[in-house]
Design a protein around this motif. Structure first.
Motif, PDB file in Angstrom:
ATOM      1  N   ARG A 121       0.839  -1.198   0.000  1.00 37.57           N
ATOM      2  CA  ARG A 121       0.000   0.000   0.000  1.00 37.57           C
ATOM      3  C   ARG A 121       0.872   1.245   0.000  1.00 37.57           C
ATOM      4  NH1 ARG A 121      -4.413   1.692  -0.217  1.00 37.57           N
ATOM      5  NH2 ARG A 121      -6.261   0.855   0.607  1.00 37.57           N
ATOM      6  N   ASP A 123       1.543   4.988   0.835  1.00 33.71           N
ATOM      7  CA  ASP A 123       1.147   6.042   1.764  1.00 33.71           C
ATOM      8  C   ASP A 123       1.973   7.274   1.414  1.00 33.71           C
ATOM      9  OD1 ASP A 123       0.222   7.573   3.807  1.00 33.71           O
ATOM     10  OD2 ASP A 123       1.117   6.399   5.418  1.00 33.71           O
ATOM     11  N   GLN A 126       4.395   8.746   3.996  1.00 31.32           N
ATOM     12  CA  GLN A 126       5.478   7.938   4.532  1.00 31.32           C
ATOM     13  C   GLN A 126       6.655   7.758   3.573  1.00 31.32           C
ATOM     14  OE1 GLN A 126       5.674   6.695   7.639  1.00 31.32           O
ATOM     15  NE2 GLN A 126       3.759   7.706   8.132  1.00 31.32           N
TER      16      GLN A 126
END
Length: 191
Positions: A121, A123, A126
């Motif tokens: 995933r 992000d 991040q």
């Protein structure tokens, strides 16, 4: 001068152990030919960790009916998979996921044993690297079996069955020492 430059270029090209492999994807439920997914360049000559990067990637178009896909190395000329394959969910290639490949090679790095893939995933807060990633795993020689006793064969090549020794046959020397100590210890002084 040109000869020296030419020879140094040939030596530099010979010392680089870079290889390129193409990864393909095929839906498990449909009998359609595999489609190109990614091209991976890897180099095993780096001393600490093999260097690898995804040089080409095409996001697959997977129909909503396909839940599972197969990923691996495919030879279009022979129509066969040339490595082990990984079966994974089609959701690993949906929006919001970045594919991370694991390329497993033999000890010399010339033969690719398999390709694995998983969707990670994304992000935005991040990480800054949203593209596909690759890790190269080089296999080593496995541990050899250690045996306690050698197998004894007869002249005909049959396994010789040895009888298990009894307790007395194994530990007769302990009883001999005990008898020797009992006989030699004597009764002591009598006055």
């Amino acid at each position: 001068m040109r000869v020296l430059l030419f020879l140094s270029a040939i030596l530099a090209a010979a010392s680089v152990d870079g290889r390129t492999v193409s990864v393909f994807l095929q839906p498990v439920t449909q009998q359609i030919p595999p489609s190109f997914l990614a091209e991976i360049d890897y180099d095993l000559s780096s001393p600490s960790e093999p260097a690898a990067q995804v040089t080409g990637y095409e996001a697959p178009e997977i129909s909503s009916n396909d839940d599972l896909v197969r990923v691996g190395l495919y030879d279009r000329s022979s129509g066969e998979w040339t490595s082990s394959t990984t079966v994974l969910s089609a959701e690993n290639f949906s929006k919001g996921y970045s594919p991370h490949f694991i390329l497993t090679t033999g000890p010399d790095g010339k033969e690719v044993l398999g390709v694995g893939c998983r969707g990670v995933r994304i992000d935005a807060g991040q990480t800054r690297d949203f593209g596909p990633q690759v890790i190269v795993q080089v296999t080593g020689k496995g541990k050899q079996v250690e045996l306690n006793k050698p197998v004894i064969l007869s002249p005909e090549g049959k396994k010789v069955v040895q009888e298990e020794k009894t307790f007395l046959q194994k530990y007769w020397w302990v009883l001999a020492i005990g008898v020797f100590l009992a006989v030699s210890s004597g009764g002591g002084d009598q006055k």
